[in-house]
Design a protein around this motif. Structure first.
Motif, PDB file in Angstrom:
ATOM      1  N   GLN A   1       0.833  -1.203   0.000  1.00 17.60           N
ATOM      2  CA  GLN A   1       0.000   0.000   0.000  1.00 17.60           C
ATOM      3  C   GLN A   1       0.868   1.253   0.000  1.00 17.60           C
ATOM      4  O   GLN A   1       0.547   2.233  -0.671  1.00 17.60           O
ATOM      5  CB  GLN A   1      -0.952   0.004   1.196  1.00 17.60           C
ATOM      6  N   THR A   2       1.974   1.225   0.714  1.00 17.18           N
ATOM      7  CA  THR A   2       2.902   2.361   0.725  1.00 17.18           C
ATOM      8  C   THR A   2       3.462   2.608  -0.663  1.00 17.18           C
ATOM      9  O   THR A   2       3.534   3.757  -1.132  1.00 17.18           O
ATOM     10  CB  THR A   2       4.041   2.109   1.737  1.00 17.18           C
ATOM     11  N   ILE A   3       3.853   1.536  -1.344  1.00 19.17           N
ATOM     12  CA  ILE A   3       4.387   1.657  -2.708  1.00 19.17           C
ATOM     13  C   ILE A   3       3.318   2.177  -3.661  1.00 19.17           C
ATOM     14  O   ILE A   3       3.577   3.065  -4.487  1.00 19.17           O
ATOM     15  CB  ILE A   3       4.943   0.299  -3.189  1.00 19.17           C
ATOM     16  N   GLU A   4       2.102   1.654  -3.557  1.00 10.30           N
ATOM     17  CA  GLU A   4       0.998   2.099  -4.419  1.00 10.30           C
ATOM     18  C   GLU A   4       0.734   3.595  -4.259  1.00 10.30           C
ATOM     19  O   GLU A   4       0.576   4.316  -5.246  1.00 10.30           O
ATOM     20  CB  GLU A   4      -0.284   1.332  -4.101  1.00 10.30           C
ATOM     21  N   ILE A   5       0.684   4.051  -3.028  1.00  8.80           N
ATOM     22  CA  ILE A   5       0.406   5.470  -2.775  1.00  8.80           C
ATOM     23  C   ILE A   5       1.553   6.334  -3.287  1.00  8.80           C
ATOM     24  O   ILE A   5       1.332   7.377  -3.907  1.00  8.80           O
ATOM     25  CB  ILE A   5       0.141   5.711  -1.278  1.00  8.80           C
ATOM     26  N   SER A   6       2.780   5.898  -3.024  1.00  3.97           N
ATOM     27  CA  SER A   6       3.947   6.647  -3.507  1.00  3.97           C
ATOM     28  C   SER A   6       3.938   6.738  -5.030  1.00  3.97           C
ATOM     29  O   SER A   6       4.153   7.806  -5.604  1.00  3.97           O
ATOM     30  CB  SER A   6       5.243   5.985  -3.034  1.00  3.97           C
ATOM     31  N   PHE A   7       3.667   5.630  -5.707  1.00  3.88           N
ATOM     32  CA  PHE A   7       3.619   5.600  -7.165  1.00  3.88           C
ATOM     33  C   PHE A   7       2.513   6.527  -7.671  1.00  3.88           C
ATOM     34  O   PHE A   7       2.727   7.320  -8.589  1.00  3.88           O
ATOM     35  CB  PHE A   7       3.382   4.169  -7.661  1.00  3.88           C
ATOM     36  N   ALA A   8       1.328   6.422  -7.064  1.00  8.67           N
ATOM     37  CA  ALA A   8       0.204   7.261  -7.494  1.00  8.67           C
ATOM     38  C   ALA A   8       0.507   8.736  -7.299  1.00  8.67           C
ATOM     39  O   ALA A   8       0.171   9.562  -8.161  1.00  8.67           O
ATOM     40  CB  ALA A   8      -1.054   6.871  -6.719  1.00  8.67           C
ATOM     41  N   ASN A   9       1.167   9.094  -6.210  1.00  8.80           N
ATOM     42  CA  ASN A   9       1.484  10.504  -5.965  1.00  8.80           C
ATOM     43  C   ASN A   9       2.557  11.029  -6.905  1.00  8.80           C
ATOM     44  O   ASN A   9       2.489  12.171  -7.347  1.00  8.80           O
ATOM     45  CB  ASN A   9       1.892  10.716  -4.505  1.00  8.80           C
ATOM     46  N   VAL A  10       3.530  10.201  -7.230  1.00  9.87           N
ATOM     47  CA  VAL A  10       4.585  10.625  -8.172  1.00  9.87           C
ATOM     48  C   VAL A  10       3.997  10.853  -9.561  1.00  9.87           C
ATOM     49  O   VAL A  10       4.406  11.768 -10.270  1.00  9.87           O
ATOM     50  CB  VAL A  10       5.720   9.568  -8.216  1.00  9.87           C
TER      51      VAL A  10
END
Length: 135
Positions: free
Chosen positions: A81-90
């Motif tokens: 979930q941390t990776i997903e959110i980071s990817f989506a924000n970038v």
């Protein structure tokens, strides 16, 4: 309880009473045991150790209940979930989504606890910390 923790049976009873539905689910799901068989199929000492293990294991209902999380999450799920959110924000279009995406984490937020609860939780964390014994 010989060889077990001091006050083990009473502490076990407190934990079972406090987290019965979560323990019932985890005992059946993780160990194939019924919570009702404590003291007959397996010893109180073993039950205490199993409960202790469940409380320390991310992803169990028992850990989530003891930590006051809304739902259980494994370490892998938290990482994903941390990776997903980071990817989506970038990769988000800031004109379409000006605010960064956030996760609905299961643990209590800053304003989910009173100052008294925060102090009690901090003291509990210090007592359990391996670093607390250091000078």
């Amino acid at each position: 309880m010989a060889g077990g923790p001091a006050g083990g049976i009473l502490r076990l009873l407190d934990l079972v009473e406090e987290h019965r539905p979560s323990l019932r689910f985890d005992f059946r799901d993780r160990f194939g045991l019924s919570l009702d068989d404590i003291g007959t199929t397996y010893t109180y000492g073993e039950a205490f150790d199993l409960v202790d293990g469940l409380r320390a294991t991310l992803g169990t209902h028992t850990h989530a209940a003891a930590a006051r999380w809304k739902y259980p999450m494994t370490r892998a799920e938290i990482s994903l979930q941390t990776i997903e959110i980071s990817f989506a924000n970038v990769h988000r279009d800031v004109k379409v989504h000006p605010q960064p995406f956030t996760a609905d984490w299961p643990w209590p937020g800053e304003d989910d606890v009173t100052p008294e609860e925060r102090e009690a939780l901090t003291e509990q964390l210090i007592r359990r910390s391996a670093l607390a014994a250091l000078p």
